[in-house]
Scaffold this motif. Structure first.
Motif, PDB file in Angstrom:
ATOM      1  N   ARG A   1     -24.437  19.105  19.009  1.00 31.82           N
ATOM      2  CA  ARG A   1     -24.826  19.666  20.361  1.00 31.82           C
ATOM      3  C   ARG A   1     -25.000  20.916  20.148  1.00 31.82           C
ATOM      4  O   ARG A   1     -25.915  21.736  20.647  1.00 31.82           O
ATOM      5  CB  ARG A   1     -23.615  19.629  21.392  1.00 31.82           C
TER       6      ARG A   1
ATOM      7  N   ARG B   1      -9.003  11.893  29.291  1.00 31.13           N
ATOM      8  CA  ARG B   1     -10.143  11.056  28.907  1.00 31.13           C
ATOM      9  C   ARG B   1     -11.417  12.061  28.564  1.00 31.13           C
ATOM     10  O   ARG B   1     -12.470  11.815  27.838  1.00 31.13           O
ATOM     11  CB  ARG B   1     -10.403   9.936  29.392  1.00 31.13           C
ATOM     12  N   VAL B   2     -11.438  13.157  29.548  1.00 31.41           N
ATOM     13  CA  VAL B   2     -12.655  14.070  29.205  1.00 31.41           C
ATOM     14  C   VAL B   2     -12.285  15.269  28.972  1.00 31.41           C
ATOM     15  O   VAL B   2     -12.714  15.925  27.727  1.00 31.41           O
ATOM     16  CB  VAL B   2     -13.421  14.069  30.583  1.00 31.41           C
TER      17      VAL B   2
ATOM     18  N   PRO C   1     -10.477  15.683  25.090  1.00 30.90           N
ATOM     19  CA  PRO C   1     -11.473  15.273  24.001  1.00 30.90           C
ATOM     20  C   PRO C   1     -12.591  16.519  23.905  1.00 30.90           C
ATOM     21  O   PRO C   1     -12.839  16.841  22.981  1.00 30.90           O
ATOM     22  CB  PRO C   1     -12.031  14.015  24.186  1.00 30.90           C
ATOM     23  N   SER C   2     -12.717  16.940  24.994  1.00 31.65           N
ATOM     24  CA  SER C   2     -13.877  18.101  25.123  1.00 31.65           C
ATOM     25  C   SER C   2     -13.291  19.496  24.544  1.00 31.65           C
ATOM     26  O   SER C   2     -14.076  20.171  23.895  1.00 31.65           O
ATOM     27  CB  SER C   2     -14.380  18.519  26.507  1.00 31.65           C
TER      28      SER C   2
ATOM     29  N   GLU D   1     -17.297  15.004  36.457  1.00 27.45           N
ATOM     30  CA  GLU D   1     -17.555  14.136  37.522  1.00 27.45           C
ATOM     31  C   GLU D   1     -17.994  12.723  37.422  1.00 27.45           C
ATOM     32  O   GLU D   1     -17.803  11.650  38.080  1.00 27.45           O
ATOM     33  CB  GLU D   1     -19.205  14.903  38.309  1.00 27.45           C
ATOM     34  N   THR D   2     -18.714  12.342  36.144  1.00 31.23           N
ATOM     35  CA  THR D   2     -19.037  11.011  35.798  1.00 31.23           C
ATOM     36  C   THR D   2     -17.760  10.291  35.838  1.00 31.23           C
ATOM     37  O   THR D   2     -17.877   9.167  36.430  1.00 31.23           O
ATOM     38  CB  THR D   2     -19.694  11.215  34.520  1.00 31.23           C
ATOM     39  N   LEU D   3     -16.568  10.738  35.192  1.00 34.87           N
ATOM     40  CA  LEU D   3     -15.558   9.928  34.956  1.00 34.87           C
ATOM     41  C   LEU D   3     -15.018   9.716  36.572  1.00 34.87           C
ATOM     42  O   LEU D   3     -14.482   8.758  36.933  1.00 34.87           O
ATOM     43  CB  LEU D   3     -14.478  10.212  34.069  1.00 34.87           C
TER      44      LEU D   3
ATOM     45  N   ARG E   1     -17.898  15.856  14.638  1.00 32.34           N
ATOM     46  CA  ARG E   1     -19.191  15.976  14.016  1.00 32.34           C
ATOM     47  C   ARG E   1     -20.255  16.106  15.407  1.00 32.34           C
ATOM     48  O   ARG E   1     -21.354  16.723  15.525  1.00 32.34           O
ATOM     49  CB  ARG E   1     -19.540  14.575  13.360  1.00 32.34           C
ATOM     50  N   TRP E   2     -19.556  15.722  16.342  1.00 27.46           N
ATOM     51  CA  TRP E   2     -20.491  15.513  17.778  1.00 27.46           C
ATOM     52  C   TRP E   2     -20.861  17.348  18.331  1.00 27.46           C
ATOM     53  O   TRP E   2     -21.662  17.095  18.909  1.00 27.46           O
ATOM     54  CB  TRP E   2     -20.000  14.686  18.723  1.00 27.46           C
TER      55      TRP E   2
ATOM     56  N   VAL F   1     -20.440  18.024  34.575  1.00 28.21           N
ATOM     57  CA  VAL F   1     -20.916  16.546  34.916  1.00 28.21           C
ATOM     58  C   VAL F   1     -20.073  15.534  34.138  1.00 28.21           C
ATOM     59  O   VAL F   1     -20.094  14.359  34.720  1.00 28.21           O
ATOM     60  CB  VAL F   1     -22.335  16.758  34.489  1.00 28.21           C
ATOM     61  N   ALA F   2     -19.543  15.831  32.918  1.00 29.90           N
ATOM     62  CA  ALA F   2     -18.725  14.952  32.301  1.00 29.90           C
ATOM     63  C   ALA F   2     -17.541  14.525  33.121  1.00 29.90           C
ATOM     64  O   ALA F   2     -17.147  13.293  33.369  1.00 29.90           O
ATOM     65  CB  ALA F   2     -18.584  15.348  30.835  1.00 29.90           C
TER      66      ALA F   2
ATOM     67  N   GLU G   1     -17.739  20.103  30.433  1.00 33.10           N
ATOM     68  CA  GLU G   1     -18.918  20.143  30.933  1.00 33.10           C
ATOM     69  C   GLU G   1     -18.509  19.577  32.671  1.00 33.10           C
ATOM     70  O   GLU G   1     -17.902  18.503  32.633  1.00 33.10           O
ATOM     71  CB  GLU G   1     -19.659  18.822  30.421  1.00 33.10           C
TER      72      GLU G   1
END
Lengths: 250, 256
Positions: B256, B169-170, B173-174, B154-156, B251-252, B151-152, B149
């Motif tokens: 989604r 970290r993003v 894991p994604s 950009e957030t970090l 699980r996440w 946005v994910a 993502e």
């Protein structure tokens, strides 16, 4: 603190989102950006955040040109669902960003729980974002930004999915964290005209495509603001009408 | 949920029984030559007998060791390579043709080369398994990184994290669920390659060596098929374990 001069941006596909934006924000001020969809509000925030390099003009923060993400910044993105990390609990979503604040593991967790409690999510700290309602996710994203204690906080439609009562509580929470000693400077994008007048020290109306500054209004309402009294104050009613007219009249 | 699972297990079991029944009938009625394809019951009793046999256990263990170590080595090489290619577009473009050229080469075709280079059969086997497993893991890592993502990320970034922080970290894991799917595909491919390498490159022990031995002299097709059945069971187990792990860890993703 923040100086925006002649800012414009044209995306690679030729779409021109913003042009000739001039705006200054004082330290501790809460400035609301309102305007219709597509007037480039989000693009403006991304340029200020250093996430997007504008094609025209400059953004300076404390005298330094913003050409990368500045220190002490936090952003609450409009797309909160995608902005939260689904593989982390709500608490760890908040605690993760606090690593940049040089806190130890225990301090990070404590600060995360405190911020989540402040937005009414004390009972949800161990849940995962996808186990929460949209409004709760939005509050978690806000808690993450507040826990970071930024000097500049950018918020893009941060209260869109929360219920009316919670929205008022969050507006009042914003009023307590901005300004004062070590307080935050806040740039808030919103669709809600009443909200912009209620929380703002100034309201900036953007219009058009590409977006330009249409009107800037100083909000002189007695402090502290109160959800009932402020909203029935004649000055509030007059300002609200003025902002409304500016948004509607191109 | 529980009823769904029970239903699936029942249907799966019914499918297995049906195939066994057809095999049994085909051999017993002489549709196929019972000397070359023995009835299913004989194959199954051979498989059970073999399980109790220490010698076969040793062969099976050798194959499992070479298979899993080859896959593990591929994970260790392919995931970092994928992260590197996925985050440096210039490298990705430069590597694209090389990857697309190497990927379709069947590992079995590389057996003679591997024998020349690695000599010792165990090393030949592991290196071929590793080679075959690199591609599904590498490609799935790259797909996974492409789906992160924006946005994910950009957030970090907006919280002051640098490119490495965002990657670990993003992005990682994604991408992890797709990486694990790549590992699952690699396990299936790797088992085929491990047994093929044993059949072609020889060696002291392994399922392929055992299969070769069952074909020497008069030949024991029942034992050969029973050995092959065990290879199938290994593959089934590996896949089942990984699917279960994916469900638990990610699980996440399902939600989604």
């Amino acid at each position: 603190m923040l100086e925006i001069k002649g800012l414009g941006h044209r995306y690679a596909d030729g779409h021109r989102a913003l042009t000739g934006i001039d705006l200054g924000v004082e330290r501790g001020e809460l400035v609301c950006l309102v305007g219709p969809s597509g007037c480039g509000k989000s693009t403006l925030l991304r340029c200020v955040a250093g996430l997007l390099r504008p094609t025209e003009g400059t953004v300076t923060l404390d005298g330094n040109t913003v050409d990368r993400v500045p220190d002490g910044l936090a952003v609450v993105f409009q797309d909160y669902t995608r902005s939260l990390f689904p593989w982390l609990t709500v608490r760890d979503n908040v605690a993760l960003v606090l690593r940049r604040r040089g806190l130890g593991r225990r301090e990070r967790r404590a600060a995360a729980e405190e911020a989540l409690a402040a937005v009414g999510l004390a009972d949800a700290v161990r849940k995962y974002p996808w186990q929460l309602s949209g409004g709760m996710q939005q509050r978690a994203a806000i808690a993450r930004a507040l826990a970071y204690r930024p000097s500049l906080l950018l918020m893009d439609e941060p209260f869109g999915s929360v219920d009316a009562q919670t929205r008022e509580d969050l507006e009042d929470l914003l009023l307590t964290v901005r300004g004062g000693e070590g307080g935050m400077t806040i740039l808030l994008v919103t669709h809600d005209i009443d909200e912009s007048v209620y929380v703002g020290d100034r309201v900036v109306v953007l219009t058009g495509a590409p977006g330009t500054v249409h009107t800037e209004l100083r909000v002189d309402l007695p402090a502290p603001r109160d959800q009932i009294a402020t909203r029935e104050h004649p000055a509030f009613v007059a300002l609200r009408a003025e902002v409304g007219r500016a948004v509607r009249r191109p | 949920m529980v009823a769904d699972r029970a239903r699936r297990v029942l249907l799966g079991g019914a499918g297995v029984l049906l195939v066994l029944g057809v095999m049994e009938a085909a051999s017993r009625t002489g549709v196929v030559d019972a000397a070359s394809v023995p009835p299913a019951t004989e194959i199954l009793s051979g498989a059970v007998e073999m399980a109790a046999d220490g010698e076969f256990g040793g062969h099976l263990g050798a194959t499992v060791a070479a298979w899993l170590s080859g896959v593990l080595l591929a994970v260790v090489l392919a995931v970092p390579a994928g992260l590197l290619l996925g985050s440096v577009p210039v490298l990705d473009r430069a590597a694209l043709i090389v990857v697309e050229l190497l990927r379709p080469i069947p590992s079995v075709a590389l057996i003679p080369l591997a024998i020349l280079v690695f000599v010792e059969p165990g090393r030949v086997e592991r290196s071929l398994v590793c080679y075959a497993c690199l591609w599904p893991i590498l490609l799935n890592t790259l797909y996974g990184l492409r789906e992160v993502e924006p946005v994910a990320k950009e957030t970090l970034r907006s919280f002051g994290f640098g490119p490495l922080g965002v990657l670990l970290r993003v992005s990682l894991p994604s991408a992890a669920p797709l990486v694990l799917t790549g590992v699952r595909i690699a396990l299936a491919v790797g088992l085929v390659v491990a047994v093929s390498a044993e059949l072609r490159a020889g060696g002291e022990s392994g399922l392929g060596i055992y299969l070769l031995a069952t074909q020497s002299g008069g030949g024991r097709p029942d034992l050969m098929l029973a050995g092959a059945l065990w290879a199938g069971v290994l593959g089934l187990l590996a896949n089942g374990l990984l699917v279960a792990a994916e469900r638990r860890i990610f699980r996440w993703r399902a939600v989604r």
